[in-house]
Design a protein around this motif. Structure first.
Motif, PDB file in Angstrom:
ATOM      1  N   ASN A 179       0.831  -1.195   0.000  1.00  0.00           N
ATOM      2  CA  ASN A 179       0.000   0.000   0.000  1.00  0.00           C
ATOM      3  C   ASN A 179       0.868   1.248   0.000  1.00  0.00           C
ATOM      4  O   ASN A 179       0.578   2.239  -0.684  1.00  0.00           O
ATOM      5  N   TYR A 180       1.971   1.206   0.731  1.00  0.00           N
ATOM      6  CA  TYR A 180       2.896   2.348   0.795  1.00  0.00           C
ATOM      7  C   TYR A 180       3.622   2.542  -0.530  1.00  0.00           C
ATOM      8  O   TYR A 180       3.660   3.656  -1.074  1.00  0.00           O
TER       9      TYR A 180
ATOM     10  N   ARG B 142       2.130   4.288  -3.652  1.00  0.00           N
ATOM     11  CA  ARG B 142       1.785   5.710  -3.574  1.00  0.00           C
ATOM     12  C   ARG B 142       2.852   6.559  -4.263  1.00  0.00           C
ATOM     13  O   ARG B 142       4.028   6.202  -4.297  1.00  0.00           O
ATOM     14  N   GLU B 143       2.445   7.683  -4.788  1.00  0.00           N
ATOM     15  CA  GLU B 143       3.409   8.650  -5.311  1.00  0.00           C
ATOM     16  C   GLU B 143       4.335   9.071  -4.173  1.00  0.00           C
ATOM     17  O   GLU B 143       3.885   9.294  -3.036  1.00  0.00           O
TER      18      GLU B 143
ATOM     19  N   TYR C  16       3.534  11.652  -1.412  1.00  0.00           N
ATOM     20  CA  TYR C  16       2.552  11.368  -0.359  1.00  0.00           C
ATOM     21  C   TYR C  16       3.051  10.343   0.657  1.00  0.00           C
ATOM     22  O   TYR C  16       2.379  10.093   1.663  1.00  0.00           O
ATOM     23  N   ARG C  17       4.202   9.773   0.402  1.00  0.00           N
ATOM     24  CA  ARG C  17       4.653   8.681   1.275  1.00  0.00           C
ATOM     25  C   ARG C  17       4.936   9.147   2.698  1.00  0.00           C
ATOM     26  O   ARG C  17       4.763   8.366   3.650  1.00  0.00           O
TER      27      ARG C  17
ATOM     28  N   HIS D 192       2.349   8.416   5.166  1.00  0.00           N
ATOM     29  CA  HIS D 192       2.069   6.995   5.445  1.00  0.00           C
ATOM     30  C   HIS D 192       3.343   6.277   5.869  1.00  0.00           C
ATOM     31  O   HIS D 192       3.479   5.075   5.697  1.00  0.00           O
TER      32      HIS D 192
END
Length: 727
Positions: A492-493, A496-497, A500-501, A504
């Protein structure tokens, strides 16, 4: 002696109509006074005689049922000769042979403790009372009649009605002259009448799908030459060993296009697949289920023949060839094992003897809504015995090194994937499936107790406690558990772009809160590259360069993280599309530079992992891991120490999950001195920009991040580097 004086017309009629359930009480040799009389049922015979000591003795047909013959013969072994027109056929009468199954087998089967059930049930080519043939035995306790049928008796269920063995529910018969390669099924008359023909639940071979008969296979006498491996494998499967698993669907790994795109045989896989796995540095091959299954699209997860290696790739002895070839190269073999459910195909276990025998009668317990399959009745001792014995069978008969048990979560909970009112609580009113739990515990206790050096692995997706803890402490007794939480969080991490990490960040660290609560395997399995999820490469954001860099960084994170490793075929070279079970891995893609770079990187990760004790000895122990930096969310950087035994030098793993190169990043290190960049996912040979610390790093005695030493390190964009101590 006229036939009617030996066989009443009523009995003869029942035999001819297939209604008699105990032919051994009527047919065969019988003593009447001082005379020996033979009674035989010979459909289609114009005449029948018994051959004794080279002489023929004619048998007379019964007037009312002319296919039943009887007559007096001298005492001693005999054969039957039938004539029809100008053709003659000589054969041994199966009804002159005594039972094969002994009292000990009967007792253990009845008690549900026959650990090697396959040695008593199934079809065995043997010599019995001086005659070669096949012994058939099957469990069908509620049947009114059970017969073996095949080409050898024109699929006529009246001819070879089996002998019922007391209260065990087992039926058996020895058929002389039937041998290797014969196709057969069981014709069963259940409480409510004749059933569809059934394949053998303990059959060792099957016809090619879509045909569904069992095949007699002599599985005895294979000349194993893997004694050295068998002696050493305990260390290869240990918690302290490097374990890197290559998961394979054999039907779609590689195909023979010059031969119509056919699947590889076991013997071909013994060369091609074993060579490749050895070259790539994986320690184990894990096969998606190879038990016989009717539907290709189930990938083997809906098995019908639990005791039969699928004929799609060859006969049983060739599967042994594959296992032995792997062992010769120092590679372990794991099989996916499916005791959680079975399909409802009419030739299989469903209502096997006309009743809910292997499954629960109540669909709230016996029907799996997600997969339209049936659920085993684990509380029935014969059913749990059937499954536990099957686990032992693969380990003993095929020298398999371990079993990965599918869908354990669906077994542990009675309300799995069910709504309120759709499930039946246990005896305490709870949701746990106590019978399934007991079966899994007994299975693990049995296989670890009976076979040295093996492993069992649970695919278990909940927080059920103690999955890989010993049974005597309340655990399920598995050797390892797939870490599904780690897999879900980290994927899921990483998809992500990067911008945005940072929001998270702790998806990548959360797994360390429970990483040592079980003996974990980190799985990137077939389930992650199907059903619209895309391939691993598809999940990566950014342009082409960034996608490959992201994937390399993620694999570095995975190989540096505590836990054993598992990767599905095609993922090792960044297959661009989803896995297709009807095709093959796109090997032509693997030759493209970026993909070949990923492939070489995975190979080098395996090599480093295996050669570096710090990266594997304490995969399952908390004192083998220490954070250096877990909270640098702003830069999306993570760093940690891996430690092995007291004499092993530590390793340091650093990940940068942004596309920004970070020069002079201050990193605390456990020791001053020279540190070597053992692997760098940004190396040019892997498709990267060749940024990093190629000349090594000198750590000074300057404290940082709670460590006694530190150094300035270059972190390439979207990268993982692993440092090993040299001085």
């Amino acid at each position: 002696m006229p036939s009617k004086e030996v066989v009443s017309p009523q009995t003869a009629h029942r035999i001819a109509q297939g209604e008699h359930d105990d032919l051994f009480s009527v047919l065969g040799p019988r003593r009447i006074g001082k005379k020996t009389v033979v009674v035989a049922f010979a459909p289609g015979a114009g005449s029948l005689s018994a051959l004794v000591g080279g002489k023929a003795f004619d048998l007379a047909p019964l007037a009312e049922e002319p296919e039943i013959f009887s007559g007096e013969i001298p005492e001693g072994p005999y054969r039957l000769r039938s004539r029809s027109g100008g053709d003659a056929h000589t054969y041994d009468d199966p009804y002159r042979f005594g039972p094969v199954i002994g009292e000990v087998d009967e007792y253990l089967i009845g008690e549900g403790t026959h650990r090697r059930l396959w040695t008593a049930l199934g079809a065995h080519v043997i010599e019995h009372e001086g005659t070669r043939g096949t012994h058939f035995a099957v469990w069908a306790p509620n049947a009114r009649r059970v017969s073996v049928v095949g080409d050898f008796n024109s699929w006529d269920g009246r001819r070879h009605v089996m002998r019922r063995r007391g209260s065990t529910g087992v039926w058996e018969i020895f058929l002389p002259g039937v041998g290797e390669g014969a196709a057969y099924k069981y014709e069963i008359v259940g409480p409510d009448g004749l059933l569809p023909l059934k394949a053998d639940p303990v059959g060792f071979g099957s016809q090619h799908p879509p045909e569904t008969a069992s095949i007699v296979r002599d599985i005895s006498g294979y000349g194993w030459k893997d004694a050295k491996w068998m002696e050493e494998r305990r260390g290869r499967n240990a918690r302290t060993a490097p374990i890197s698993v290559y998961e394979v669907h054999l039907g779609s790994w590689r195909r023979r296009h010059e031969e119509g795109g056919r699947m590889l045989s076991y013997k071909e896989a013994a060369e091609d697949l074993v060579d490749y796995v050895d070259e790539m540095g994986f320690t184990h091959i894990e096969f998606l289920p190879l038990s016989e299954h009717p539907f290709d699209g189930s990938w083997g997860y809906q098995p019908v023949g639990l005791y039969a290696p699928t004929i799609r790739h060859g006969p049983p002895h060739e599967f042994r060839d594959l296992v032995e070839a792997a062992h010769k190269r120092g590679i372990g073999v794991l099989l996916d094992w499916v005791p959680g459910h079975f399909p409802s195909d009419v030739h299989g276990l469903a209502r096997f003897d006309g009743t809910a025998l292997y499954e629960h009668a109540d669909p709230r317990e016996g029907f799996h809504q997600d997969w339209n399959t049936l659920i085993y009745n684990y509380g029935r001792v014969e059913v749990s015995n059937y499954l536990i014995s099957n686990a032992l069978y693969w380990l003993e008969e095929y020298h398999v090194d371990g079993l990965r048990v599918d869908a354990v979560a669906s077994m542990l909970y009675r309300d799995y994937s069910r709504k309120e009112g759709e499930w039946v609580p246990n005896i305490h009113g709870g949701r746990e499936n106590l019978e399934a739990i007991s079966m899994l515990q007994r299975m693990n206790t049995t296989v670890y107790g009976e076979v040295g050096g093996i492993m069992t692995v649970a695919e278990e997706s909940t927080s059920f406690p103690g999955v890989s803890r010993p049974v005597d402490t309340g655990g399920l007794g598995f050797g390892y558990k797939w870490n599904m939480g780690w897999m879900n969080d980290t994927l899921n991490y990483i998809q992500r772009e990067p911008v945005y990490r940072k929001h998270h960040h702790h998806q990548m660290t959360f797994g360390l809160h429970y990483a040592f609560s079980e003996n974990f395997i980190l799985p990137i399995s077939h389930d992650e590259v199907v059903h619209g999820k895309g391939s691993m490469l598809d999940r990566m954001p950014g342009n082409d360069w960034e996608r490959f860099a992201n994937l390399r960084a993620y694999y570095g994170f995975m190989w540096g993280h505590p836990g054993k490793k598992l990767l599905f075929m095609g993922c090792e070279f960044a297959q661009p599309g989803e896995w297709q079970q009807s095709g093959e891995v796109p090997w032509e893609i693997a030759e493209r530079p970026a993909h070949k770079g990923i492939q070489r990187y995975v190979r080098d990760l395996n090599t480093l992992y295996r050669a570096t004790p710090a990266l594997h000895v304490k995969d399952c122990d908390a004192d083998g891991f220490q954070w250096i930096e877990a909270n640098d969310a702003e830069n999306s950087v993570y760093a940690w120490i891996r430690r092995g035994g007291p004499q092993d030098q530590p390793a340091v793993v650093i990940c940068n999950f942004t596309p920004v190169e970070r020069r002079d990043w201050l990193c605390g290190l456990p020791s001053p001195g020279r540190w070597r960049e053992a692997i760098n996912s940004d190396a040019e040979i892997y498709g990267g920009g060749n940024r990093g610390n190629m000349g090594g790093i000198i750590a000074r005695q300057e404290e940082s991040h709670g460590q006694p030493a530190s150094a300035r390190v270059t972190l390439p964009p979207l990268s993982t580097i692993i440092l090993t101590y040299e001085d």
